[in-house]
Design an enzyme around this catalytic site. Structure first.
Site, PDB file in Angstrom:
ATOM      1  N   LYS A 232      49.531  35.868  33.192  1.00  0.00           N
ATOM      2  CA  LYS A 232      48.293  36.625  32.995  1.00  0.00           C
ATOM      3  C   LYS A 232      48.128  36.881  31.504  1.00  0.00           C
ATOM      4  O   LYS A 232      48.964  37.536  30.879  1.00  0.00           O
ATOM      5  CB  LYS A 232      48.334  37.942  33.761  1.00  0.00           C
ATOM      6  CG  LYS A 232      47.060  38.776  33.606  1.00  0.00           C
ATOM      7  CD  LYS A 232      47.154  40.049  34.426  1.00  0.00           C
ATOM      8  CE  LYS A 232      45.904  40.908  34.271  1.00  0.00           C
ATOM      9  NZ  LYS A 232      45.989  42.164  35.047  1.00  0.00           N
TER      10      LYS A 232
ATOM     11  N   LYS B 231      46.189  45.580  25.696  1.00  0.00           N
ATOM     12  CA  LYS B 231      47.282  45.227  26.605  1.00  0.00           C
ATOM     13  C   LYS B 231      48.114  44.062  26.082  1.00  0.00           C
ATOM     14  O   LYS B 231      48.816  43.392  26.843  1.00  0.00           O
ATOM     15  CB  LYS B 231      46.710  44.903  27.991  1.00  0.00           C
ATOM     16  CG  LYS B 231      45.900  46.044  28.590  1.00  0.00           C
ATOM     17  CD  LYS B 231      45.509  45.783  30.040  1.00  0.00           C
ATOM     18  CE  LYS B 231      44.742  46.957  30.620  1.00  0.00           C
ATOM     19  NZ  LYS B 231      44.477  46.819  32.080  1.00  0.00           N
TER      20      LYS B 231
ATOM     21  N   LYS C 234      45.919  33.459  35.280  1.00  0.00           N
ATOM     22  CA  LYS C 234      44.715  34.267  35.069  1.00  0.00           C
ATOM     23  C   LYS C 234      44.501  34.459  33.577  1.00  0.00           C
ATOM     24  O   LYS C 234      45.453  34.838  32.883  1.00  0.00           O
ATOM     25  CB  LYS C 234      44.880  35.630  35.760  1.00  0.00           C
ATOM     26  CG  LYS C 234      43.658  36.539  35.647  1.00  0.00           C
ATOM     27  CD  LYS C 234      43.944  37.868  36.315  1.00  0.00           C
ATOM     28  CE  LYS C 234      42.716  38.779  36.211  1.00  0.00           C
ATOM     29  NZ  LYS C 234      42.978  40.117  36.773  1.00  0.00           N
TER      30      LYS C 234
ATOM     31  N   SER D 103      36.179  37.843  36.068  1.00  0.00           N
ATOM     32  CA  SER D 103      34.847  38.428  35.980  1.00  0.00           C
ATOM     33  C   SER D 103      34.019  37.867  34.837  1.00  0.00           C
ATOM     34  O   SER D 103      32.814  37.609  34.986  1.00  0.00           O
ATOM     35  CB  SER D 103      34.964  39.940  35.842  1.00  0.00           C
ATOM     36  OG  SER D 103      35.727  40.284  34.684  1.00  0.00           O
TER      37      SER D 103
ATOM     38  N   TYR E 141      34.514  35.229  42.683  1.00  0.00           N
ATOM     39  CA  TYR E 141      33.378  36.025  43.151  1.00  0.00           C
ATOM     40  C   TYR E 141      32.290  35.123  43.739  1.00  0.00           C
ATOM     41  O   TYR E 141      31.358  35.619  44.369  1.00  0.00           O
ATOM     42  CB  TYR E 141      32.832  36.857  41.987  1.00  0.00           C
ATOM     43  CG  TYR E 141      33.898  37.740  41.383  1.00  0.00           C
ATOM     44  CD1 TYR E 141      34.283  38.917  42.023  1.00  0.00           C
ATOM     45  CD2 TYR E 141      34.556  37.378  40.209  1.00  0.00           C
ATOM     46  CE1 TYR E 141      35.283  39.716  41.488  1.00  0.00           C
ATOM     47  CE2 TYR E 141      35.560  38.163  39.675  1.00  0.00           C
ATOM     48  CZ  TYR E 141      35.927  39.332  40.324  1.00  0.00           C
ATOM     49  OH  TYR E 141      36.941  40.107  39.808  1.00  0.00           O
TER      50      TYR E 141
END
Length: 334
Positions: free
Chosen positions: A200, A223, A254, A280, A319
């Protein structure tokens, strides 16, 4: 020896639709999709996510309806993400282990409805903390890796107890897969899977998701100390190897589209199921181009999803999952 032109004309097999379908090397089906859903408080409540056109936060009763639609469309699993109210957030993310939090209530409701769909639940503290980080913070804003592991294990057991089929740790703490696996075994959840967010990256493409779960504006700093550097590929293989050794049943890369090279490398290196998350920002970018008439909606959606599978994905969190599954069903009826 391969014959050359004109004996060999590769266009022959592309000349007709039936022939193109017959020679397709990669075939996409609804079973290759996982549908992410955002949970909100309330009843019969739906709220559009402003930065993700076509995506909504749904109350638990509507999450059940969405899960039923997923099952009817042949989508094998839904991924749940809560939009935790500000009053329930804290510096230690204690709401993550509340048996009546949004995640647990939604999982129970899907199970109680008898819907034959897999439930994938996110393990990380960012939907529950008031600082927006995936782990516990020290007074000087350092992530406390080892202290966080205990909370993540309790969170995973809490989710398994209330209906989760797949525990998906997205936190990127070192050692969390092994700690979670041990905790699940100790509590009798030996058949609950772990799909690790193994590679990730600290990506710019997460912004709309953070809006959807209400953590974006809360984030203190960034992060980068625990999510991966986008410049690194070899490190991804090390992360995947560690998670497999600790007991991950499957692994995830990801974001998705900007990291298909990582998907392919992981697939060619490890004999485990590989997943990717079409995140997203990827979705929002495509949807806005579609809504502006720049990108053909159906063709663009299916082309990108096929690219994930061609790169080696067992399935894709997207999505677009419901719209793609509907489109595939229409094509089958045709």
């Amino acid at each position: 020896m391969t014959p050359g032109f004109p004996s060999l004309r590769l266009r022959r097999t592309r000349a007709h639709d039936w022939s193109r379908r017959m020679h397709a090397e990669t075939v996409l089906s609804p079973a290759d999709l996982i549908w992410p859903l955002f949970i909100a408080e309330g009843k019969a409540y739906r709220e559009p996510v402003a930065t993700m056109p076509g995506v909504e936060r749904l109350s638990v009763d509507l999450i059940v309806e969405a899960a039923r639609e997923a099952a009817d469309l042949g989508i094998p699993a839904v991924a749940l993400f809560p939009n935790t109210a500000a009053a329930a957030r804290s510096d230690d993310g204690r709401e993550a282990v509340n048996p009546d939090n949004l995640m647990c209530r939604a999982s129970r409701a899907i199970r109680d409805a008898g819907i034959d769909v897999g439930i994938l639940t996110d393990v990380a503290l960012d939907p529950y903390t008031d600082h927006g980080h995936d782990g516990l913070l020290s007074d000087d804003h350092r992530i406390l890796n080892d202290e966080t592991l205990e909370v993540l294990a309790a969170q995973a057991v809490n989710q398994a107890r209330h209906g989760a089929d797949i525990i998906a740790p997205s936190d990127m703490m070192d050692g969390r897969v092994g700690v979670i696996r041990t905790a699940l075994e100790a509590e009798g959840f030996k058949d609950v899977q772990i799909m690790s967010y193994a590679a990730k990256y600290a990506s710019a493409f997460y912004g709309p998701f953070r809006d959807a779960v209400g953590s974006g504006g809360r984030l203190v700093g960034d992060k980068k100390t625990y999510q991966m550097d986008p410049a690194n590929a070899e490190e991804a293989l090390r992360e995947v190897a560690l998670d497999i050794a600790e007991g991950a049943d499957s692994v995830m890369v990801k974001p998705g589209l900007p990291y298909l090279d990582i998907v392919e490398r992981v697939k060619s290196t490890f004999a485990v199921p590989i997943y990717a998350y079409q995140v997203s920002g990827e979705y929002a970018m495509m949807r806005m181009a579609m809504d502006a008439g720049i990108l053909d909606r159906d063709r663009g959606m299916m082309e990108v999803l096929t690219a994930f599978k061609r790169a080696g994905c067992s399935a894709v969190l997207s999505y677009f999952a419901r719209d793609a599954a509907r489109l595939m069903h229409q094509g089958n009826r045709g």
